[in-house]
Design a protein around this motif. Structure first.
Motif, mmCIF file in Angstrom:
data_model
loop_
_atom_site.group_PDB
_atom_site.id
_atom_site.type_symbol
_atom_site.label_atom_id
_atom_site.label_comp_id
_atom_site.label_asym_id
_atom_site.label_seq_id
_atom_site.Cartn_x
_atom_site.Cartn_y
_atom_site.Cartn_z
ATOM 1 N N UNK A 9 0.821 -1.209 0.000
ATOM 2 C CA UNK A 9 0.000 0.000 0.000
ATOM 3 C C UNK A 9 0.855 1.258 0.000
ATOM 4 N N UNK A 10 2.045 1.182 0.573
ATOM 5 C CA UNK A 10 3.039 2.252 0.433
ATOM 6 C C UNK A 10 4.100 1.700 -0.500
ATOM 7 N N UNK A 214 5.785 1.802 18.104
ATOM 8 C CA UNK A 214 4.991 0.993 17.165
ATOM 9 C C UNK A 214 3.835 0.337 17.929
ATOM 10 N N UNK A 215 2.597 0.526 17.490
ATOM 11 C CA UNK A 215 1.461 -0.086 18.193
ATOM 12 C C UNK A 215 1.469 -1.610 18.066
ATOM 13 N N UNK A 216 0.768 -2.282 18.956
ATOM 14 C CA UNK A 216 0.592 -3.719 18.833
ATOM 15 C C UNK A 216 -0.337 -4.015 17.652
ATOM 16 N N UNK A 230 10.557 -6.837 7.107
ATOM 17 C CA UNK A 230 11.679 -6.013 7.552
ATOM 18 C C UNK A 230 12.996 -6.636 7.105
ATOM 19 N N UNK A 231 13.108 -7.951 7.295
ATOM 20 C CA UNK A 231 14.339 -8.643 6.897
ATOM 21 C C UNK A 231 14.582 -8.513 5.405
ATOM 22 N N UNK A 339 8.731 -0.012 5.521
ATOM 23 C CA UNK A 339 8.011 -1.250 5.847
ATOM 24 C C UNK A 339 6.943 -0.986 6.907
ATOM 25 N N UNK A 340 7.294 -0.210 7.924
ATOM 26 C CA UNK A 340 6.330 0.077 8.982
ATOM 27 C C UNK A 340 5.146 0.886 8.454
ATOM 28 N N UNK A 341 5.398 1.834 7.572
ATOM 29 C CA UNK A 341 4.286 2.602 7.015
ATOM 30 C C UNK A 341 3.400 1.716 6.155
ATOM 31 N N UNK A 342 4.017 0.843 5.380
ATOM 32 C CA UNK A 342 3.245 -0.081 4.547
ATOM 33 C C UNK A 342 2.337 -0.948 5.418
#
Length: 362
Positions: A9-10, A214-216, A230-231, A339-342
């Motif tokens: 999505x990102x 970072x939220x759960x 992430x990896x 990755x976190x934004x996606x």
């Protein structure tokens, strides 16, 4: 050539070569309404740009970002964000002597075998200069994550060659050209790099990166695991040959009673799993580490073959980082942020109306 995009999505797509006119990118999926200027992105690009100290390549590039689309009156519109970073100091003649030879440890051989042609100028598409696009995309992701969720993404140099760098303070990281979290060791690192540069050789490095706030719940349980993505993102960075999440390979020597992150009503006792369980974020800090190999372009003579398969010798002149890991910290931060934004957008799409039934302290 395929494989120039990452994210769902990102989604980030990059183009360009080290000695072409420019590098550029298209970011699809950034939500509308984010306040964004070129200065927001430029401050991140300045962290990784070449020529910033005597310990990195002396190629002089301003790395000035040009936003072409997706921003109107200082805010993102929700449409594709297009941008350019022009190359200003390419010296293609530096590579004329090796145009018909393959540099050991470089992508010359594999590109030639796969495509039947290669751009020998600075490595072409395989150049680490491609990471300028990642850092630009990461700058936007960092800003959105910080404003929307309070997420902070940071990294630092943990090892330079055989030298381990004790962590002292986040404040020290951006106060020196090594991104070292310890001011007391900078003089030693400078001496180490001066000797390495004089020898014409190179060394590897370790960079640690973390995201707090970072939220759960981010991530998917099987094929879209947060730690797997992430990896993959970190491994896609030039020269990265190893990735650890949390305790990483240290988990081999740990017992289950030691590695498993115990829980109390006040929160987790430890974070050996790097903030991810079952592919889903726990609400703890996301922690990862990358190992970067020694720079392949060195002045030390090396055995190789030419494009006809005949034996040859190669030594690379020109301007190269004696250790690519020195400028890798903002790149690792950028890939983690993307990755976190996606995953934030993916989680919002499916589970945006779910409230976690149990709340633990971080």
């Amino acid at each position: 050539m395929s494989g120039n995009s990452f994210g769902h999505l990102y989604c980030v797509t990059s183009f360009g070569e080290s000695h072409g006119p420019a590098y550029g990118g298209v970011i699809d999926g950034c939500p509308p309404g984010l306040e964004l200027t070129e200065a927001d992105i430029q401050k991140e690009l300045d962290k990784r740009k070449p020529g910033s100290s005597r310990h990195v390549t002396q190629r002089r590039e301003s790395d000035r970002i040009e936003l072409l689309s997706g921003v109107f009156e200082g805010r993102t519109t929700g449409t594709a964000i297009g941008f350019l970073v022009r190359n200003e100091d390419a010296r293609s003649k530096d590579y004329s002597a090796i145009a018909d030879k393959f540099r050991p440890g470089h992508a010359d051989y594999t590109y030639f075998q796969k495509y039947g042609v290669r751009d020998a100028r600075g490595g072409g598409r395989a150049s680490a200069r491609e990471t300028v696009v990642r850092v630009a995309a990461g700058a936007i992701a960092k800003k959105w994550l910080g404003e929307r969720y309070g997420v902070k993404v940071r990294g630092y140099l943990a090892e330079l060659g055989t030298t381990k760098i004790p962590f002292n303070s986040w404040d020290a990281v951006y106060a020196n050209p090594f991104f070292a979290p310890n001011e007391a060791i900078v003089a030693q690192l400078e001496k180490q790099m001066d000797a390495l540069r004089d020898s014409g050789d190179s060394c590897g490095a370790r960079v640690n990166v973390a995201a707090s706030g970072v939220p759960v719940g981010w991530g998917e349980p099987v094929y879209g695991r947060l730690d797997a993505d992430i990896a993959a993102a970190l491994m896609s960075i030039n020269a990265v040959k190893g990735v650890e999440i949390g305790a990483g390979f240290a988990a081999i020597a740990q017992k289950g009673s030691e590695h498993g992150d115990e829980m109390t009503p006040q929160g987790f006792v430890s974070n050996n799993n790097g903030g991810v369980l079952g592919g889903i974020s726990t609400g703890q800090d996301i922690t990862a580490s990358i190992a970067l190999k020694p720079t392949s372009s060195i002045r030390v003579p090396r055995r190789t073959i030419d494009v006809k398969g005949k034996p040859a010798s190669v030594e690379t002149t020109g301007r190269h980082d004696p250790c690519v890991g020195i400028r890798a910290t903002p790149i690792a931060e950028a890939m983690l942020a993307c990755v976190l934004m996606d995953h934030a957008l993916r989680h919002r799409a499916q589970c945006g109306d779910v409230t976690p039934p149990l709340k633990l302290a971080r």
